[in-house]
Scaffold this motif. Structure first.
Motif, short mmCIF file in Angstrom:
data_model
loop_
_atom_site.label_atom_id
_atom_site.label_comp_id
_atom_site.label_asym_id
_atom_site.label_seq_id
_atom_site.Cartn_x
_atom_site.Cartn_y
_atom_site.Cartn_z
N UNK A 69 0.82 -1.23 0.00
CA UNK A 69 0.00 0.00 0.00
C UNK A 69 0.84 1.26 0.00
N UNK A 70 1.98 1.24 0.70
CA UNK A 70 2.85 2.43 0.75
C UNK A 70 3.46 2.74 -0.61
N UNK A 71 3.47 1.76 -1.51
CA UNK A 71 4.07 1.95 -2.84
C UNK A 71 3.05 1.67 -3.95
N UNK A 72 1.78 1.94 -3.65
CA UNK A 72 0.70 1.69 -4.64
C UNK A 72 0.97 2.50 -5.92
N UNK A 73 0.81 1.82 -7.07
CA UNK A 73 1.08 2.47 -8.35
C UNK A 73 -0.19 2.97 -9.05
N UNK A 96 1.05 5.50 -26.60
CA UNK A 96 0.71 4.71 -25.42
C UNK A 96 1.83 4.73 -24.36
N UNK A 97 2.74 5.71 -24.46
CA UNK A 97 3.86 5.78 -23.53
C UNK A 97 3.43 6.00 -22.08
N UNK A 98 2.21 6.52 -21.87
CA UNK A 98 1.72 6.73 -20.50
C UNK A 98 1.67 5.41 -19.73
N UNK A 99 1.56 4.30 -20.45
CA UNK A 99 1.55 2.98 -19.78
C UNK A 99 2.86 2.70 -19.06
N UNK A 100 3.94 3.40 -19.48
CA UNK A 100 5.26 3.15 -18.89
C UNK A 100 5.48 3.89 -17.58
N UNK A 101 4.60 4.84 -17.25
CA UNK A 101 4.80 5.65 -16.03
C UNK A 101 4.91 4.80 -14.76
N UNK A 102 3.95 3.88 -14.51
CA UNK A 102 4.08 3.09 -13.28
C UNK A 102 5.30 2.16 -13.31
N UNK A 103 5.66 1.69 -14.48
CA UNK A 103 6.82 0.82 -14.66
C UNK A 103 8.10 1.56 -14.27
N UNK A 104 8.22 2.81 -14.74
CA UNK A 104 9.41 3.60 -14.43
C UNK A 104 9.46 3.97 -12.95
N UNK A 105 8.29 4.23 -12.37
CA UNK A 105 8.24 4.55 -10.93
C UNK A 105 8.67 3.33 -10.11
N UNK A 106 8.26 2.16 -10.56
CA UNK A 106 8.63 0.91 -9.89
C UNK A 106 10.13 0.71 -9.92
#
Length: 199
Positions: free
Chosen positions: A13-17, A169-179
């Motif tokens: 939960x502390x790192x919810x994407x 569709x690059x917005x799909x990569x945002x959570x991936x990069x944050x991870x």
């Protein structure tokens, strides 16, 4: 005691994407067939793709009994995103009324993906498509097993960017990069540079 997890993205939960996951529509229908061993990976990129795309679905397993029904989804032409000598390089949809693709994407190591094809002859029989110029992976935590290897999420984004240009569709990569940024921060910059820096 295990840390509480977000039911949607399955991160602690502390790192919810979830705030970073977009809600993108696509003409292409994406079906990700995920090998069960991939579900426990910290970077479960296939799940991020399925959550961020309205017209996408994630199936988990090695053998898929309802494949015949899935592959005859009305209004789509089924293809398998998988390299090979027979694979056709993806190109943007024409101006005509071509049927959009039902893009079947195996998710697993190369060996496990090949096994899934072997266990599901209908998958093996599908026409194959592949990416033309593959952009370098942003997956800075894992050395690519070979040049041109990208994560499942990156492969889907690159495929959709080609098929549905000029839509992006690059917005799909945002959570991936944050991870990835979060994992680098957790290991410390010095450790990251030592293990993953460009040598």
């Amino acid at each position: 005691m295990p840390r509480p997890r977000c039911e949607r993205c399955q991160r602690p939960l502390a790192h919810c994407l979830c705030p970073l996951i977009p809600h993108l529509d696509s003409r292409t229908r994406v079906i990700v067939l995920q090998h069960p061993s991939e579900t426990a990976h910290a970077l479960n990129t296939a799940r991020l793709a399925a959550l961020g795309l309205v017209n996408a679905e994630l199936r988990i397993g090695e053998v898929f009994d309802d494949l015949a029904t899935l592959l005859t989804t009305p209004g789509y032409r089924p293809v398998l995103l998988f390299p090979g000598d027979e694979a056709e390089v993806l190109q943007a949809y024409g101006q005509g009324d071509d049927l959009p693709l039902l893009l079947i994407v195996p998710d697993g190591t190369w060996r496990k993906a090949r096994k899934m094809l072997y266990l599901n002859p209908q998958l093996e029989a599908l026409p194959r498509v592949t990416l033309g110029a593959v952009l370098p992976s942003r997956y800075r935590l894992r050395k690519a097993p070979e040049p041109g290897a990208v994560s499942t999420l990156e492969a889907i984004v690159q495929a959709l960017n080609v098929l549905e240009a000029p839509a992006g569709f690059d917005a799909l990569l945002r959570p991936f990069e944050a991870l990835i940024d979060g994992q680098i921060a957790a290991m410390g910059a010095e450790t990251f540079e030592r293990n993953h820096g460009q040598g």
